[in-house]
Design a protein around this motif. Structure first.
Motif, PDB file in Angstrom:
ATOM      1  N   MET A 159       0.879  -1.267  -0.089  1.00  0.00           N
ATOM      2  CA  MET A 159      -0.072  -0.014  -0.098  1.00  0.00           C
ATOM      3  C   MET A 159       0.825   1.304  -0.016  1.00  0.00           C
ATOM      4  O   MET A 159       1.919   1.433   0.592  1.00  0.00           O
ATOM      5  CB  MET A 159      -0.968  -0.144   1.085  1.00  0.00           C
ATOM      6  CG  MET A 159      -1.875  -0.902   1.043  1.00  0.00           C
ATOM      7  SD  MET A 159      -3.222  -1.109   2.492  1.00  0.00           S
ATOM      8  CE  MET A 159      -3.733   0.632   2.517  1.00  0.00           C
TER       9      MET A 159
ATOM     10  N   MET B  40      -1.864   5.505   3.114  1.00  0.00           N
ATOM     11  CA  MET B  40      -3.274   4.730   2.682  1.00  0.00           C
ATOM     12  C   MET B  40      -3.614   3.981   3.815  1.00  0.00           C
ATOM     13  O   MET B  40      -2.921   2.977   4.352  1.00  0.00           O
ATOM     14  CB  MET B  40      -2.952   4.112   1.342  1.00  0.00           C
ATOM     15  CG  MET B  40      -4.593   3.665   0.681  1.00  0.00           C
ATOM     16  SD  MET B  40      -4.541   2.838  -0.819  1.00  0.00           S
ATOM     17  CE  MET B  40      -4.222   4.254  -1.741  1.00  0.00           C
TER      18      MET B  40
ATOM     19  N   THR C 125     -11.208   4.685   3.085  1.00  0.00           N
ATOM     20  CA  THR C 125     -10.962   6.125   2.492  1.00  0.00           C
ATOM     21  C   THR C 125     -11.143   5.846   1.107  1.00  0.00           C
ATOM     22  O   THR C 125     -11.109   4.932   0.528  1.00  0.00           O
ATOM     23  CB  THR C 125      -9.621   6.359   2.822  1.00  0.00           C
ATOM     24  OG1 THR C 125      -8.628   5.544   2.042  1.00  0.00           O
ATOM     25  CG2 THR C 125      -9.127   6.645   4.203  1.00  0.00           C
TER      26      THR C 125
ATOM     27  N   PRO D 182      -9.317   6.765  -1.395  1.00  0.00           N
ATOM     28  CA  PRO D 182      -8.127   6.417  -2.488  1.00  0.00           C
ATOM     29  C   PRO D 182      -7.987   4.801  -2.231  1.00  0.00           C
ATOM     30  O   PRO D 182      -7.786   4.253  -3.045  1.00  0.00           O
ATOM     31  CB  PRO D 182      -6.774   7.084  -1.570  1.00  0.00           C
ATOM     32  CG  PRO D 182      -7.431   8.424  -1.334  1.00  0.00           C
ATOM     33  CD  PRO D 182      -8.791   8.197  -0.705  1.00  0.00           C
ATOM     34  N   TYR D 183      -8.172   4.454  -0.979  1.00  0.00           N
ATOM     35  CA  TYR D 183      -8.139   2.826  -0.847  1.00  0.00           C
ATOM     36  C   TYR D 183      -9.282   2.067  -1.616  1.00  0.00           C
ATOM     37  O   TYR D 183      -9.098   1.262  -2.294  1.00  0.00           O
ATOM     38  CB  TYR D 183      -8.229   2.656   0.927  1.00  0.00           C
ATOM     39  CG  TYR D 183      -8.450   1.135   1.090  1.00  0.00           C
ATOM     40  CD1 TYR D 183      -7.367   0.489   1.081  1.00  0.00           C
ATOM     41  CD2 TYR D 183      -9.677   0.613   1.190  1.00  0.00           C
ATOM     42  CE1 TYR D 183      -7.124  -1.067   1.464  1.00  0.00           C
ATOM     43  CE2 TYR D 183      -9.536  -0.995   1.560  1.00  0.00           C
ATOM     44  CZ  TYR D 183      -8.503  -1.643   1.741  1.00  0.00           C
ATOM     45  OH  TYR D 183      -8.624  -3.101   1.997  1.00  0.00           O
TER      46      TYR D 183
END
Length: 161
Positions: A70, A74, A78, A80-81
């Motif tokens: 990752m 991160m 979220t 982005p995740y």
């Protein structure tokens, strides 16, 4: 499930008509996204597979990634995740669409400080990658699971319109 089934039926019809497929990575919805999509007769034409990625063991064992894979900073729950997981499941299962849900269903929040009722959903396709956050404000685990699944399915449905 009664709220999810008509939406999943329309998604299935649209995916079949387009000859497209979907793969699902979900966590706090506990499999409801996949269950709804699989409730449609002929789902094998569009459903490539999925997993409930609820623990680090599932992240490693089913997705094949570990903490070291990752990007720095991160974390789950979220946007982005969620986008990364939508891309990852799409690629792993060679699907046209990758759909992800990641959050905290309750009754308490998660270890990152997100309150119960927080989820992020994301969709990854050839020409699109989108995500959004839902905050229900509810501590009710079952209600949140249904709302999280509805949010993810709605995101996919909107992209198919």
């Amino acid at each position: 499930m009664q709220t999810l089934l008509p939406l999943a039926s329309d998604i299935g019809m649209r995916l079949k008509a387009r000859r497209e497929t979907v793969a699902v990575s979900e966590s706090s919805s506990g499999g409801l996204i996949s269950a709804a999509l699989l409730s449609v007769a002929g789902a094998s034409a569009y459903y490539r597979g999925g997993g409930v990625i609820y623990t680090p063991q599932a992240f490693r064992g089913l997705i094949g990634l570990g903490r070291a894979d990752m990007p720095e900073g991160m974390r789950s729950s979220t946007e982005p995740y969620a986008r990364m997981m939508a891309r990852t499941i799409r690629g792993k299962l060679d699907a046209d669409w990758g759909l992800c849900e990641t959050g905290a269903s309750g009754p308490s929040g998660n270890g990152y400080g997100d309150a119960a009722g927080h989820t992020c959903v994301a969709l990854s396709g050839a020409q699109i990658e989108i995500s959004r956050t839902l905050e229900t404000g509810l501590p009710d685990r079952e209600a949140n699971m249904r709302l999280f699944a509805l949010e993810a399915l709605t995101l996919l449905h909107e992209a198919l319109l």
